[in-house]
Design an enzyme around this catalytic site. Structure first.
Site, mmCIF file in Angstrom:
data_model
loop_
_atom_site.group_PDB
_atom_site.id
_atom_site.type_symbol
_atom_site.label_atom_id
_atom_site.label_comp_id
_atom_site.label_asym_id
_atom_site.label_seq_id
_atom_site.Cartn_x
_atom_site.Cartn_y
_atom_site.Cartn_z
ATOM 1 N N HIS A 40 0.845 -1.209 0.000
ATOM 2 C CA HIS A 40 0.000 0.000 0.000
ATOM 3 C C HIS A 40 0.868 1.242 0.000
ATOM 4 C CE1 HIS A 40 0.607 -1.458 4.106
ATOM 5 N NE2 HIS A 40 0.621 -0.199 4.505
ATOM 6 N N HIS A 63 0.712 5.069 1.117
ATOM 7 C CA HIS A 63 -0.022 6.086 1.876
ATOM 8 C C HIS A 63 0.042 7.374 1.064
ATOM 9 C CE1 HIS A 63 0.060 3.952 5.888
ATOM 10 N NE2 HIS A 63 1.058 3.338 5.287
HETATM 11 P P1 5GP Z 1 1.578 0.367 7.447
HETATM 12 O O1 5GP Z 1 1.848 0.468 8.927
HETATM 13 O O2 5GP Z 1 1.564 -1.081 7.004
HETATM 14 O O3 5GP Z 1 2.450 1.237 6.604
HETATM 15 O O4 5GP Z 1 0.122 0.963 7.240
HETATM 16 C C1 5GP Z 1 -1.035 0.232 7.495
HETATM 17 C C2 5GP Z 1 -2.160 1.218 7.547
HETATM 18 O O5 5GP Z 1 -3.371 0.499 7.440
HETATM 19 C C3 5GP Z 1 -2.236 1.998 8.869
HETATM 20 O O6 5GP Z 1 -2.135 3.392 8.587
HETATM 21 C C4 5GP Z 1 -3.585 1.617 9.446
HETATM 22 O O7 5GP Z 1 -4.246 2.700 10.068
HETATM 23 C C5 5GP Z 1 -4.341 1.120 8.229
HETATM 24 N N1 5GP Z 1 -5.336 0.107 8.521
HETATM 25 C C6 5GP Z 1 -5.181 -1.011 9.288
HETATM 26 N N2 5GP Z 1 -6.332 -1.721 9.332
HETATM 27 C C7 5GP Z 1 -7.227 -1.038 8.570
HETATM 28 C C8 5GP Z 1 -8.615 -1.279 8.231
HETATM 29 O O8 5GP Z 1 -9.244 -2.233 8.634
HETATM 30 N N3 5GP Z 1 -9.207 -0.359 7.418
HETATM 31 C C9 5GP Z 1 -8.534 0.734 6.936
HETATM 32 N N4 5GP Z 1 -9.209 1.563 6.166
HETATM 33 N N5 5GP Z 1 -7.251 0.978 7.235
HETATM 34 C C10 5GP Z 1 -6.595 0.112 8.044
#
Ligand code: 5GP
Ligand code: ZN
Length: 132
Positions: free
Chosen positions: A98, A100
């Site tokens: 993903h 951001h």
């Molecule tokens: P990472 O830490 O992997 O870079 O980002 C994961 C992102 O996914 C986090 O910003 C977190 O808030 C988001 N996230 C985790 N679970 C969910 C969910 O169930 N729905 C949505 N919309 N975002 C999620």
């Protein structure tokens, strides 16, 4: 992929989806830490940038560009920050690739660029270690 929260969102009718095409989906991040925090994901389950084939990555970046242009042309934003964590050690918490996307305005007060502590080695030392 069955256990993947993002795969579940992709196949759902979530009202928080802001964009969808044949290869990608974008939806609001649940964190509510910044207004308009968007996650852009491939529909294909790939873990991270290392795991992702070039075609899929191009589709993701094409969606990122479309959404960025939309935010600036139609939503009064002025810029965007793109952030990605690939691998647990980089802070990746959801193992489905993903990007951001953080919409930005001048003087919005958001600090999206971390201040690093400073490098430990000379550039030449690092260059020798990582040059391709
Ligand atoms: P990472 O830490 O992997 O870079 O980002 C994961 C992102 O996914 C986090 O910003 C977190 O808030 C988001 N996230 C985790 N679970 C969910 C969910 O169930 N729905 C949505 N919309 N975002 C999620
Ligand atoms: Zn997935």
């Amino acid at each position: 992929m069955e256990d993947c929260i993002f795969c579940k969102i992709i196949s759902s009718n979530s009202i928080y989806k802001i964009y969808e095409d044949n290869w990608t989906v974008a939806f609001l991040d649940i964190a509510k830490d910044v207004d308009g925090h968007i996650l852009v994901v491939p529909k294909k389950h790939v873990k991270n940038i290392m795991d992702c084939d070039t075609d899929t990555l191009c589709k993701v970046m094409d969606a990122v560009k479309r959404i960025s242009n939309h935010l600036i042309d139609c939503c009064a934003y002025e810029g965007v920050n793109l952030l990605n964590a690939s691998g647990e050690s980089a802070g990746q918490s959801v193992p489905h690739l993903h990007i951001h996307l953080i919409p930005r305005k001048k003087k919005d007060g958001i600090d999206a660029w971390p201040t690093f502590a400073g490098a430990k080695y000379e550039l030449e030392t690092i260059l020798e270690r990582i040059k391709m």
